[in-house]
Design a protein around this motif. Structure first.
Motif, PDB file in Angstrom:
ATOM      1  N   ALA A 194       0.828  -1.220   0.000  1.00  0.00           N
ATOM      2  CA  ALA A 194       0.000   0.000   0.000  1.00  0.00           C
ATOM      3  C   ALA A 194       0.859   1.265   0.000  1.00  0.00           C
ATOM      4  CB  ALA A 194      -0.919  -0.002   1.213  1.00  0.00           C
ATOM      5  N   ALA A 195       2.005   1.211   0.689  1.00  0.00           N
ATOM      6  CA  ALA A 195       2.872   2.399   0.762  1.00  0.00           C
ATOM      7  C   ALA A 195       3.426   2.752  -0.616  1.00  0.00           C
ATOM      8  CB  ALA A 195       4.017   2.142   1.734  1.00  0.00           C
ATOM      9  N   GLU A 202       0.669   4.384  -2.578  1.00  0.00           N
ATOM     10  CA  GLU A 202       0.454   5.723  -2.017  1.00  0.00           C
ATOM     11  C   GLU A 202       1.496   6.715  -2.558  1.00  0.00           C
ATOM     12  OE1 GLU A 202      -2.196   6.235  -0.351  1.00  0.00           O
ATOM     13  OE2 GLU A 202      -1.829   8.264   0.380  1.00  0.00           O
ATOM     14  N   LYS A 203       2.729   6.211  -2.657  1.00  0.00           N
ATOM     15  CA  LYS A 203       3.819   7.066  -3.151  1.00  0.00           C
ATOM     16  C   LYS A 203       3.496   7.561  -4.568  1.00  0.00           C
ATOM     17  CE  LYS A 203       7.533   5.255  -5.031  1.00  0.00           C
ATOM     18  NZ  LYS A 203       8.622   4.321  -5.208  1.00  0.00           N
ATOM     19  N   LYS A 216       0.521   7.646  -6.014  1.00  0.00           N
ATOM     20  CA  LYS A 216      -0.703   8.460  -5.983  1.00  0.00           C
ATOM     21  C   LYS A 216      -0.342   9.892  -5.586  1.00  0.00           C
ATOM     22  CE  LYS A 216      -5.141   8.367  -3.620  1.00  0.00           C
ATOM     23  NZ  LYS A 216      -4.906   9.063  -2.376  1.00  0.00           N
ATOM     24  N   ASN A 217       0.513  10.038  -4.579  1.00  0.00           N
ATOM     25  CA  ASN A 217       0.902  11.384  -4.124  1.00  0.00           C
ATOM     26  C   ASN A 217       1.635  12.153  -5.213  1.00  0.00           C
ATOM     27  OD1 ASN A 217      -0.243  10.923  -1.689  1.00  0.00           O
ATOM     28  ND2 ASN A 217       1.665  10.372  -0.644  1.00  0.00           N
ATOM     29  N   GLU A 245      -0.845  13.253  -7.818  1.00  0.00           N
ATOM     30  CA  GLU A 245      -1.697  14.366  -7.382  1.00  0.00           C
ATOM     31  C   GLU A 245      -0.916  15.679  -7.340  1.00  0.00           C
ATOM     32  OE1 GLU A 245      -3.582  12.949  -3.784  1.00  0.00           O
ATOM     33  OE2 GLU A 245      -4.807  11.522  -4.940  1.00  0.00           O
ATOM     34  N   ASP A 251      -3.251  -4.365  -8.248  1.00  0.00           N
ATOM     35  CA  ASP A 251      -3.337  -3.119  -7.471  1.00  0.00           C
ATOM     36  C   ASP A 251      -2.819  -1.939  -8.303  1.00  0.00           C
ATOM     37  OD1 ASP A 251      -4.237  -4.531  -5.297  1.00  0.00           O
ATOM     38  OD2 ASP A 251      -2.219  -4.869  -4.510  1.00  0.00           O
ATOM     39  N   THR A 300      -4.853   1.359  -9.420  1.00  0.00           N
ATOM     40  CA  THR A 300      -4.377   2.729  -9.149  1.00  0.00           C
ATOM     41  C   THR A 300      -4.342   3.525 -10.462  1.00  0.00           C
ATOM     42  OG1 THR A 300      -3.037   1.811  -7.377  1.00  0.00           O
ATOM     43  CG2 THR A 300      -2.510   4.044  -8.050  1.00  0.00           C
TER      44      THR A 300
END
Ligand code: AMP
Ligand code: ZN
Length: 462
Positions: A346-347, A350-351, A353-354, A357, A384, A388
């Motif tokens: 997940a991390a 997240e990396k 995705k950030n 964004e 996954d 994403t």
């Protein structure tokens, strides 16, 4: 935080909506007198990406895009015949038939490019009474004057004229053609209303006799009508900065006494051979022409997304080929991720995705966001990652959920191998596994590997 580059202040500014959570956005739409070309479409892909970025950030967007079906003369500065009328004469149809036809074609193109339909698409001809009212107010407030051929806005009465393009009034006057209309007090005064000759085919009653509206007043009226007196964002191509939008600001601010648009955003041109892509220069391609040449609309969209909207984009067939290959590869790689049952931390997700964004919220840096996507795809295959990417696609609009095996992988087979591959496909369809295995071995001996997927076999050179 979303930052947008505002043409008026020439700065990237934090975007703060007037009403928290909501955005009112106006985009100058097409003049529907002929087929739109790929250059025009860049403006609408940009409009769409902006809306998608705002929506991705949880904002509710009301997007208004006008349809200009009267009043846009051959030159943006009120000279020449009305484009609609000219086209109607050429095609021997009524201007309304012309407008209906090309509006339909326009939306067929924007749909194919996966551009979301704006919330409202008002036609200029449906808003004539409101335009007459605005012209009346400008006359009452002494910003406008009547001549033998129309009502004109007096730019000298509006001290802020030239604020958007940063061209001073005397410089504009110096550059303007003075021979054009002797009735005007100042060569850069612009038409709010044109008086029609008796045989003019588009005309309406007004306090000044029969006539038709100027092009610029249409956008002042329709933005105010559908978004309210002050709204958040106004978009258009850079060609609109010096005349159309400058005039819109002058009219709206003179009429309402306030600044009506909070952020002005403009997309740069698409160039061909170093010049603006434009139908009148004969160097423009429509989407259908490009599709005939093998570039499907989403390849065209991908091509646009690769360059930041404030940079010029050079159309070349080499670049289009590269976009086509890259888009196919993208779908191919996503397909492989989609097929994998493996998990990604997940991390790690997240990396990405950030980073994504951060890129889109920095004045729509979509090319950088695409780079983030490509880097993410290099991770170990996992569903996954695919998911994403599909979430990112809310902004890209590239239909990444239609991931498919890469076409190139399957097609580049010489005749003999292709024939065996075809027989194997038939054998599998008939559940003749023994024959299928035998043919796989044959292909293997010939130097090809075969992968069976739920969408069929993929044969690649080893
Ligand atoms: P029009 O229908 O001529 O009013 O143009 C529609 C939109 O396309 C406007 O926002 C123009 O600024 C934009 N546009 C026209 N040509 C190009 C081009 N070559 N590249 C990018 N945008 C363009
Ligand atoms: Zn406009």
């Amino acid at each position: 935080m979303i930052k947008l580059y505002d043409t008026l202040t020439r700065k990237k500014r934090e975007f703060v909506p007037i009403v928290p959570g909501k955005v009112g956005m106006y985009s100058c739409g097409p003049t529907v007198y002929k087929y739109a070309h790929f250059g025009n479409m860049r403006a609408y892909v940009f409009m769409d990406c902006l809306r998608r970025v705002l929506e991705y950030n949880g904002l509710e967007v009301k997007s208004v895009m006008n349809i200009t079906d009267v009043g846009h003369l051959l030159s943006d500065a009120d000279e020449g015949e009305d484009k609609m009328v000219e086209s109607a004469k050429r095609e021997k149809k009524s201007p309304y038939e012309i407008a209906d036809f090309y509006t339909g074609q326009f939306f067929a193109d924007t749909d194919a490019l996966n551009i979301k339909r704006p919330s409202v698409t008002p036609k200029a001809t449906d808003n004539i009474p409101e335009m007459i009212e605005m012209v009346k107010t400008l006359l009452e407030k002494d910003y406008a004057y009547e001549t033998g051929d129309g009502i004109y806005f007096s730019v000298e009465k509006f001290p802020g004229y030239g604020r958007l393009s940063k061209i001073k009034l005397d410089e504009q006057m110096h550059g303007a053609r003075v021979d054009v209309n002797e009735n005007k007090r100042n060569p850069i005064d612009f038409a709010l209303w044109k008086k029609a000759e008796p045989n003019h085919i588009m005309q309406w009653d007004s306090p000044w006799g029969k006539g038709f509206p100027g092009w610029h007043i249409e956008c002042s009226v329709m933005s105010n009508k559908y978004l309210g007196r002050v709204f958040d964002i106004h978009t258009g191509g850079v060609d609109h900065i010096p005349i159309h939008h400058e005039n819109e600001i002058a009219q709206s601010e003179a009429c309402y006494g306030i600044k009506t648009t909070n952020y002005w955003l403009h997309n740069e041109f698409m160039l061909y051979d170093g010049g603006k892509m434009s139908k009148s220069l004969g160097n423009a391609f429509t989407l259908s022409e490009l599709a005939e040449k093998g570039y499907e609309p989403l390849v065209c969209r991908y091509f646009c997304l690769n360059v930041h909207y404030r940079q010029k984009i050079n159309f070349t067939f080499e670049a289009m080929d590269a976009a086509k290959t890259a888009y196919e590869r993208l779908l191919g790689q996503l397909y492989q991720h989609k097929q994998s049952a493996a998990k990604t931390d997940a991390a790690v997700l997240e990396k990405y995705k950030n980073k994504f964004e951060k890129a889109i919220n920095d004045d729509l840096n979509i090319p950088l966001a695409l780079g983030v996507l490509w880097t993410m795809l290099k991770e170990r295959k996992s569903k996954d990652i695919y998911e994403t990417a599909v979430r990112m696609d809310e902004v890209f609009g590239l239909k990444l959920n239609e991931a498919r095996p890469q076409k190139a992988e399957q097609t580049e087979l010489p005749d003999d191998a292709a024939a065996i591959a075809k027989r194997r496909e038939e054998a599998r369809a008939a559940k003749n596994w023994a024959l299928s295995d035998e043919l796989r071995n044959k292909l293997d001996e010939m130097g090809y590997s075969v992968k069976d997927t739920k969408d069929g076999q993929i044969v690649t050179k080893k």
